[in-house]
Design a protein around this motif. Structure first.
Motif, PDB file in Angstrom:
ATOM      1  N   GLY A 372     -29.533 -21.787  22.174  1.00  0.00           N
ATOM      2  CA  GLY A 372     -28.468 -21.045  21.314  1.00  0.00           C
ATOM      3  C   GLY A 372     -27.279 -20.531  22.304  1.00  0.00           C
ATOM      4  O   GLY A 372     -26.192 -19.936  21.839  1.00  0.00           O
ATOM      5  N   ASP A 424     -28.535 -17.728  17.539  1.00  0.00           N
ATOM      6  CA  ASP A 424     -29.583 -18.340  18.184  1.00  0.00           C
ATOM      7  C   ASP A 424     -30.051 -19.416  17.751  1.00  0.00           C
ATOM      8  O   ASP A 424     -29.232 -19.498  16.977  1.00  0.00           O
ATOM      9  CB  ASP A 424     -30.720 -17.326  17.663  1.00  0.00           C
ATOM     10  CG  ASP A 424     -30.769 -15.845  18.244  1.00  0.00           C
ATOM     11  OD1 ASP A 424     -30.146 -15.637  19.647  1.00  0.00           O
ATOM     12  OD2 ASP A 424     -31.616 -14.744  18.145  1.00  0.00           O
ATOM     13  N   MET A 425     -30.527 -20.191  18.513  1.00  0.00           N
ATOM     14  CA  MET A 425     -30.383 -21.494  17.596  1.00  0.00           C
ATOM     15  C   MET A 425     -31.965 -22.101  17.505  1.00  0.00           C
ATOM     16  O   MET A 425     -33.403 -21.116  18.226  1.00  0.00           O
ATOM     17  CB  MET A 425     -30.141 -22.228  18.859  1.00  0.00           C
ATOM     18  CG  MET A 425     -30.632 -23.562  18.693  1.00  0.00           C
ATOM     19  SD  MET A 425     -29.415 -24.494  20.159  1.00  0.00           S
ATOM     20  CE  MET A 425     -30.142 -27.120  19.579  1.00  0.00           C
TER      21      MET A 425
END
Length: 711
Positions: A372, A424-425
């Motif tokens: 992320g 975020d990822m």
């Protein structure tokens, strides 16, 4: 039978109290036949690892690996290779003193036959197959040695030690004594200055430098020489090439088009400047990961060096024709995580891209938490569906003036990605960007940073690269300093204290000298992360100044790989050193190899034959091969022939005396005085050659092992 331990009481007492001597007449004799570790020794040691293994170490003693056994415990060494009668482990299991192992009932103790096996194994050199580990949960444990805090260690003191020159030597000597070894003599001064010059500058010493050092008999001569070499602008060029191997530096993009990578050279030159200026290593790290987010040192305007330093994050090898952009960005992020984790932390975090790491305590969530950070930054610009190019960033001086262009990284996601903004990822199921799992908050690996971390980016609104850089460069990070001092050690001795410099995980090697590694890591931080300070410490040691040939046959037999540093290890010159040395002896000025282009389309014959780095890959250790084509290159390549001719011409201008030309050639090529037999052989050869063939003699000197190898 329940597992029991032979050595528990090492936590409380030593084998023999002060002044007590064991009665060796009570010892069972050691077996004389070859001892097999797996069938004979391992069953004995397995009784110990429950209390003295990877998970638990009573008295600071671990026996699950050979290097841990040799390191001993809180009370010092327990075995001496080749000397079972002098080993405290044997005294304990044979009940020769107050310490009796195992404690308790006599029927648990080793039999005379088992003690004989143990003695025979120790006397035969403590053979141990590879990196075999005994017992415990295995290397995937979070208790891995590299994750423990750096331990402040005092150098051991050996009685009657007249060899040691600094703390390094005291650690090395202590370990050599455990193995029943002794140091080799000091190398002669001609060898030492050539070794030092090539190691620190990558160049042969000039004859006048050699003469001055050989004639200087003062006690400070060597230390003064080290200081001068470290101040040379060539230091940054030499060490810059080493760092560029790790940074997968290249001037072209690879793949089918292999286009020129614009402005990559700016990162190369920044590395050289930073090393010459001795930029503290913690700042060296921060600049490369987040230099674009640092303020200008003047407090106003831009900071060009900060932007240029981040070029390392744009050096990856990715297919710029990839039409699936989400797949492309996934590859970019994987490359960046791999670089950062291996280069700065010595961990293979990218192994957790598709599943939890098979061996280390790194989860897939850890991987995408770091992902992320990099998905919230960008190094590519994608102007159409197919093409992708490195991001070109304008450089602005502190005064607000434009200073050219560089490749590097910027904040913000990719405009044509579904992840367009900083954030975020999600986990990619099995690494597939089309199959999204739960979103993972940006954070650092939990095994190192804990599970109570403040989520990254909430307060700053940034990607988190600056927080990541500062976390890596934190003095309390157990990996960063260890990894870097190990690289310095590997560079000068050919093998690191940890033999796997990019993998401090469970499948990597264990430290051959764990106390020394921690001592160096601690000192590195206390020296304000000065790389030159660490080089100086290593090169001022007696360990570094040992001879490579004048050593005992026993030393070579017991320690063929020179793990315990009882001599200096010979190495072949690198492709760059060979290029620069040929150029230097020819008397023709020109670009050093570090300034020539590196990439798929720029690979030269010399670089490929002499183990130049594989383009676009992280290269922690160069291969060192010996092949017939190398000899053919030295005999036939135009670059070598031209250097030989030029050397002959230069010498002819200085003197018409064959003897004087030979003497000068030996000073230039080998950095030493020619012997009488060498002079006579040279004169005899030159006397039989017409004027236009005399250069062949000088080519023979360049083809020799003495020129191509460093002793």
């Amino acid at each position: 039978m329940a597992a029991y331990c032979l050595l528990c009481a090492f936590a409380v007492v030593v084998c023999c109290e002060e002044g007590e001597k064991p009665d060796l007449t009570k010892l069972a004799p050691g077996v004389t036949g070859k001892v097999d570790f797996k069938s004979q020794v391992e069953p004995l040691l397995l009784r110990c690892v429950r209390c003295h293994g990877e998970e638990k170490a009573k008295g600071g003693l671990r026996l699950h690996r050979r290097e841990e056994l040799l390191a001993g415990g809180d009370n010092g060494a327990v075995v001496i290779s080749g000397d079972s009668a002098g080993s405290r482990l044997v005294h304990a299991v044979a009940a020769l003193g107050k310490l009796v192992m195992p404690p308790g009932k006599k029927d648990r103790r080793l039999t005379a036959a088992e003690i004989g096996v143990l003695r025979g194994w120790i006397d035969q050199g403590l053979s141990w197959p590879g990196d075999r580990q005994l017992g415990g949960k295995g290397a995937s444990s979070a208790g891995l040695w590299a994750f423990r805090p750096v331990k402040k260690t005092e150098p051991p003191v050996a009685e009657g030690d007249s060899w040691s020159r600094n703390p390094i030597d005291r650690f090395i000597l202590s370990r050599m004594k455990m193995e029943g070894l002794a140091p080799s003599p000091e190398a002669d001064r001609y060898t030492l200055i050539r070794r030092l010059s090539l190691d620190l500058t990558g160049l042969l010493p000039k004859p006048e430098q050699v003469r001055r050092f050989v004639e200087d008999k003062s006690a400070e001569a060597w230390e003064d020489l080290v200081r001068r070499m470290l101040r040379s602008p060539h230091f940054g060029e030499r060490w810059g090439r080493y760092w560029l191997d790790l940074a997968r530096y290249a001037d072209s993009d690879g793949y089918e088009k292999d286009g020129v990578r614009p402005f990559a050279w700016r990162y190369r030159d920044w590395v050289i400047r930073a090393l010459n200026q001795d930029l503290p290593y913690d700042q060296f790290v921060v600049h490369q990961l987040a230099g674009d987010l640092l303020p200008s040192p003047t407090g106003k305007g831009g900071y060009p060096d900060g932007v240029i330093a981040t070029g390392v994050l744009a050096m990856g090898n990715y297919d710029d024709q990839e039409s699936n952009k989400e797949q492309l960005y996934a590859e970019v992020i994987d490359d960046q995580i791999d670089l950062v984790s291996r280069q700065f932390l010595g961990l293979t975090i990218s192994c957790a891209r598709c599943h939890d790491h098979k061996f280390d305590p790194i989860s897939t969530a850890d991987y995408y938490s770091l992902g992320g950070i990099f998905l919230s930054s960008r190094v590519l610009e994608t102007k159409n569906r197919i093409g992708a190019h490195r991001l070109k960033i304008s450089l602005v001086s502190p005064e607000g003036k434009k200073q050219g262009t560089a490749i590097g990284i910027q904040e913000g996601g990719y405009s044509n990605s579904r992840h367009k903004k900083i954030g975020d990822m999600p986990i990619y199921i099995r690494g597939d960007p089309s199959k999204l799992g739960p979103v993972t908050p940006r954070r650092f690996p939990q095994v190192l940073a804990g599970d109570r971390q403040e989520p990254i980016g909430q307060r700053t609104g940034q990607s988190g690269r600056l927080e990541l850089a500062r976390w890596i460069a934190n003095p309390n990070n157990p990996l960063t300093a260890r990894v870097m001092v190990n690289r310095i050690w590997q560079f000068h001795f050919g093998r690191g204290l940890v033999r796997t410099p990019n993998n401090f995980g469970s499948r990597g090697g264990r430290p051959s000298h764990p106390q020394l590694l921690d001592y160096l890591a601690d000192r590195f931080v206390k020296s304000r992360w000065s790389l030159k300070s660490m080089h100086r410490l290593v090169m001022n040691s007696a360990t570094y100044q040992q001879d490579s040939a004048k050593t005992s046959s026993r030393q070579r037999r017991v320690d063929p790989d020179n793990v315990f540093l009882g001599r200096f290890s010979t190495r072949r010159l690198t492709a760059e050193e060979l290029h620069d040395s040929l150029q230097a002896v020819s008397g023709r000025p020109g670009k050093r190899a570090v300034y020539t282009r590196v990439g798929h389309e720029y690979v030269t014959l010399g670089a490929s034959l002499f183990d130049g780095p594989a383009t676009g890959t992280i290269v922690p250790i160069r291969t060192e091969s010996t092949t017939a084509p190398q000899g053919l290159y030295m005999m036939n390549d135009e670059f070598v022939v031209s250097a030989s001719r030029s050397l002959a011409e230069q010498l002819a201008k200085r003197s018409d005396s064959d003897e004087l030309q030979i003497r000068l050639a030996y000073e230039l090529v080998y950095g030493r005085v020619a012997g009488l037999r060498e002079i006579e052989a040279g004169r005899a050869f030159l006397a039989t050659r017409p004027a236009d063939q005399r250069w062949v003699y000088f080519q023979v000197l360049l083809c020799s092992n003495e020129f191509m190898y460093l002793d």
